[in-house]
Design a protein around this motif. Structure first.
Motif, PDB file in Angstrom:
ATOM      1  N   PRO A 406       0.913  -1.186   0.007  1.00  0.00           N
ATOM      2  CA  PRO A 406      -0.043  -0.043  -0.049  1.00  0.00           C
ATOM      3  C   PRO A 406       0.871   1.353  -0.037  1.00  0.00           C
ATOM      4  CG  PRO A 406      -1.044  -1.510   1.543  1.00  0.00           C
ATOM      5  CD  PRO A 406       0.262  -2.084   1.104  1.00  0.00           C
ATOM      6  N   GLU A 407       2.127   1.178   0.783  1.00  0.00           N
ATOM      7  CA  GLU A 407       2.854   2.548   0.789  1.00  0.00           C
ATOM      8  C   GLU A 407       3.398   2.771  -0.729  1.00  0.00           C
ATOM      9  OE1 GLU A 407       5.561  -0.719   2.446  1.00  0.00           O
ATOM     10  OE2 GLU A 407       3.240  -0.163   2.408  1.00  0.00           O
ATOM     11  N   HIS A 408       3.405   2.035  -1.620  1.00  0.00           N
ATOM     12  CA  HIS A 408       4.240   2.146  -2.811  1.00  0.00           C
ATOM     13  C   HIS A 408       3.072   2.676  -3.904  1.00  0.00           C
ATOM     14  CE1 HIS A 408       8.259   1.098  -1.719  1.00  0.00           C
ATOM     15  NE2 HIS A 408       7.660  -0.073  -1.570  1.00  0.00           N
ATOM     16  N   LEU A 409       1.609   2.124  -3.816  1.00  0.00           N
ATOM     17  CA  LEU A 409       0.800   2.322  -4.670  1.00  0.00           C
ATOM     18  C   LEU A 409       0.572   3.941  -5.071  1.00  0.00           C
ATOM     19  CD1 LEU A 409      -2.197   0.340  -3.560  1.00  0.00           C
ATOM     20  CD2 LEU A 409      -0.851  -0.057  -5.762  1.00  0.00           C
ATOM     21  N   PRO A 410       0.724   4.608  -4.175  1.00  0.00           N
ATOM     22  CA  PRO A 410       0.488   6.423  -4.650  1.00  0.00           C
ATOM     23  C   PRO A 410       1.708   6.853  -5.478  1.00  0.00           C
ATOM     24  CG  PRO A 410       0.029   6.204  -2.205  1.00  0.00           C
ATOM     25  CD  PRO A 410       0.779   4.788  -2.692  1.00  0.00           C
ATOM     26  N   HIS A 411       2.801   6.115  -5.697  1.00  0.00           N
ATOM     27  CA  HIS A 411       3.979   6.502  -6.097  1.00  0.00           C
ATOM     28  C   HIS A 411       4.251   5.661  -7.473  1.00  0.00           C
ATOM     29  CE1 HIS A 411       4.550   8.761  -2.753  1.00  0.00           C
ATOM     30  NE2 HIS A 411       4.619   7.719  -1.997  1.00  0.00           N
ATOM     31  N   ILE A 412       3.549   4.716  -7.995  1.00  0.00           N
ATOM     32  CA  ILE A 412       3.897   3.767  -9.086  1.00  0.00           C
ATOM     33  C   ILE A 412       3.996   4.452 -10.434  1.00  0.00           C
ATOM     34  CG2 ILE A 412       3.460   1.583  -7.790  1.00  0.00           C
ATOM     35  CD1 ILE A 412       0.710   1.635  -9.411  1.00  0.00           C
ATOM     36  N   PHE A 413       3.051   5.751 -10.393  1.00  0.00           N
ATOM     37  CA  PHE A 413       2.793   6.545 -11.574  1.00  0.00           C
ATOM     38  C   PHE A 413       4.039   7.568 -11.943  1.00  0.00           C
ATOM     39  CE2 PHE A 413      -1.215   4.366 -11.150  1.00  0.00           C
ATOM     40  CZ  PHE A 413      -1.337   3.617 -12.160  1.00  0.00           C
TER      41      PHE A 413
END
Length: 618
Positions: A406-413
């Protein structure tokens, strides 16, 4: 003889030493902005305010002029009228002399003096009226003096001491007079006047506080406006700097793009040709690696250019109607082999549908999502699932890979953001694929979303608009057949390109597919091919054929020479922007940006082959 005194040591002139009592007092007085505003308001309202005050004085004069204190009343009224006239003169001077209007501090002293003099005159009146008058006269006197004190206290509210003196000069003698006369009537009036005086002063203080708070709020608002203006200026400057940086980056890519794509295009086509014609396993293995390297370099260049152009707002979608199954077959074909090599299942379950989108940009989105899914899946399967829902085709790319916490999801784009790749292993990508997906999805209104569970896999979903029923009925069925054809090409193709490396590579690739190819480096050579009797089924022309020579005009001339205005023609170019490219699209010509992907080129030639079959006699 007295010695002369130097001018520098001479005593100053009297006018310089003594500017006048009013000037000295005014210089000593300090007025706030709010007090000066109230001074100005007092001057502006002088005519009607002092007319009412004069009317009150006249009413009192009428009541007491014929009584025992008539002589003193007449003298008082004369002085009172003189004070009213002086105040009127101050107003006339202020109205007629602009210099006084701009110097409110100097006007404050005579204004305050006239107001306090008027208040003092009312106090003196109470001393002069030594006889108790009729009840009506006493009532008029008390009402008039209370009204005058109340009005003055309001007008002097921001000058608290002046307001206290003003009210005290008027109501103080009146209360003492009532106490002096005694009796229930006068004592009652003294109590009422005292209460009114206290209430007047308290109200004046509250009004003063409210006005000061309003003034402070105005000052804070002004400071806030100034701060916001400064911040807006900084934001404007920062935005201008950012726009200049984007423009500089676009100029850099535009200048480097053509030179970078030409050799990359030749390398990719030569590697594909070598892989097609060679039967030696070692050569095929090396050619496959060359093709993979060329595709990887192409992906990096395309991703960087797509992100840059999307940020600069220079990408304009070319909307068209096409079948989703044909597009997915083209997208999935290269990825199926990669998935099989990793031991992954590759599954596809899509509802048949005709969609409306930009074919090239949507292909980029789906290709990047598929490559990302296969790259991060070690075992299991990669699936493409599509279903029609509420006027849109919901496409989901599912995998059983490592998943995303979850902590990586906002940054994958974000650009260059990768999970668990600190060494920047290029086999795990370059961190540009999902950033490109995000930009292009916003441009095409795909609404990309992601769901993921660590250790279980991820699901990326896009929603593609469907074509309406009428448009679907007019969709070209030949497109699906041509784009997916794997049979040999029985087409005649004329290739025109001024870059010899690209020309030879493209000629070799087309020949390996079974096409009959003629190649020319300029327009004269192309016309020479036609003069030998060669009649092509399709034209593949570079956008720039030299200085001030356009591939668009070359296609028009070749069609005219062949007397076939509908002859299929394809523009290939290393440019990603500019007037020529925009003109090609406005002319309705399909455009492929170098390095040309073989699948896209074959899809175009499939169209040409299908058209040739339709035109062939039975």
């Amino acid at each position: 003889m007295k010695p002369s005194v130097p001018a520098a040591l001479a005593p100053p002139l009297k006018a310089q030493r003594d500017p006048g009592a009013r000037g000295l007092i005014a210089a000593c007085l300090r007025f706030s902005d709010l007090q000066l505003q109230q001074v100005e308001q007092m001057i502006r309202t002088t005519p009607w305010a002092w007319m009412l005050a004069a009317l009150g004085g006249y009413l009192c004069y009428r009541e007491y002029a014929t009584g025992a204190d008539g002589a003193r009343m007449q003298a008082w009224f004369a002085v009172y009228c003189f004070l009213v006239a002086v105040r009127g003169g101050i107003w006339v001077a202020w109205a007629l002399r602009p210099g006084l209007r701009s110097n409110l501090a100097a006007m404050a002293l005579p204004l305050m003096a006239s107001s306090q003099s008027l208040a003092l005159s009312w106090g003196v009146l109470c001393v002069l009226l030594q006889s108790d008058g009729p009840a009506q006269a006493e009532a008029i006197l008390h009402i008039t003096m209370v009204t005058v004190s109340l009005g003055g206290a309001i007008r002097l509210s921001t000058m608290e001491r002046s307001a206290i003196v003003y009210v005290g000069l008027i109501l103080g003698p009146l209360v003492l007079r009532d106490i002096w006369f005694g009796g229930s009537y006068h004592l009652g009036m003294a109590m009422i006047v005292t209460l009114i005086g206290v209430y007047t002063l308290l109200s004046s203080r509250e009004l003063s506080r409210a006005l000061h708070e309003i003034q402070a709020q105005r000052r804070r608002n002004a400071e806030l406006v100034t701060a916001l203006s400064a911040e807006n200026e900084r934001s404007r400057s920062a935005r201008q700097t950012a726009e200049e940086a984007v423009a500089a980056r676009m100029r850099f890519f535009a200048s480097a793009n053509h030179d970078l794509r030409q050799p990359l295009n030749a390398m990719a086509l030569l590697a594909q040709t070598l892989h097609t014609v060679s039967t030696q396993p070692q050569v095929q293995q090396l050619s496959e690696q060359l093709v993979a390297c060329a595709d990887g370099m192409t992906d990096v260049v395309d991703d960087l250019l797509d992100i840059t152009r999307a940020d600069a707002g220079s990408i304009s979608p070319q909307w068209s109607l096409f079948a989703i199954d044909a597009l997915l077959r083209d997208c999935c074909r290269p990825h199926q082999a990669v998935a099989a090599a990793k031991g992954l299942k590759f599954e596809m379950a899509i509802d048949a549908a005709t969609i409306r989108s930009d074919r090239a940009l949507l292909t980029r989105v789906l290709t990047n999502l598929l490559a990302n899914a296969i790259r991060y899946t070690r075992k299991g399967a990669v699936r493409i699932v599509g279903s029609v829902d509420n006027g849109r085709l919901r496409l989901a790319i599912e995998d059983t890979g490592i998943g995303i916490t979850p902590e990586h999801l906002p940054h994958i784009f974000d650009e260059f953001y990768q999970i668990d790749n600190p060494a920047r292993d290029r086999r795990l990508g370059y961190g540009l694929g999902l950033a490109t997906v995000k930009r292009l999805s916003e441009l095409l209104d795909l609404g990309v979303t992601v769901r993921s569970q660590p250790g279980q896999g991820s699901v990326f979903e896009v929603q593609v608009p469907l074509a309406d029923v009428a448009e679907s009925g007019r969709a070209d069925d030949a497109e699906r057949l041509a784009a997916s054809s794997t049979t040999a090409l029985a087409a005649r193709v004329l290739v025109v390109d001024d870059d010899q490396s690209s020309l030879q590579a493209l000629q070799g690739l087309l020949a390996s597919w079974g096409a009959e190819v003629r190649a020319a480096g300029d327009m004269a050579g192309a016309l020479g091919c036609l003069q030998t009797g060669f009649r092509p089924d399709a034209l593949v022309v570079d956008l720039r054929l030299g200085v001030q020579v356009s591939g668009i005009q070359a296609i028009a001339d070749l069609r005219l020479a062949l007397n076939e205005v509908e002859l299929p023609a394809l523009i290939v170019t290393g440019d990603v922007g500019g007037d020529y490219l925009a003109a090609a699209r406005e002319a309705g010509l399909p455009v492929l940006v170098k390095p040309v992907r073989p699948s896209q080129l074959r899809a175009f030639l499939g169209h040409a082959q299908a058209r040739g079959r339709e035109r062939a006699p039975d």
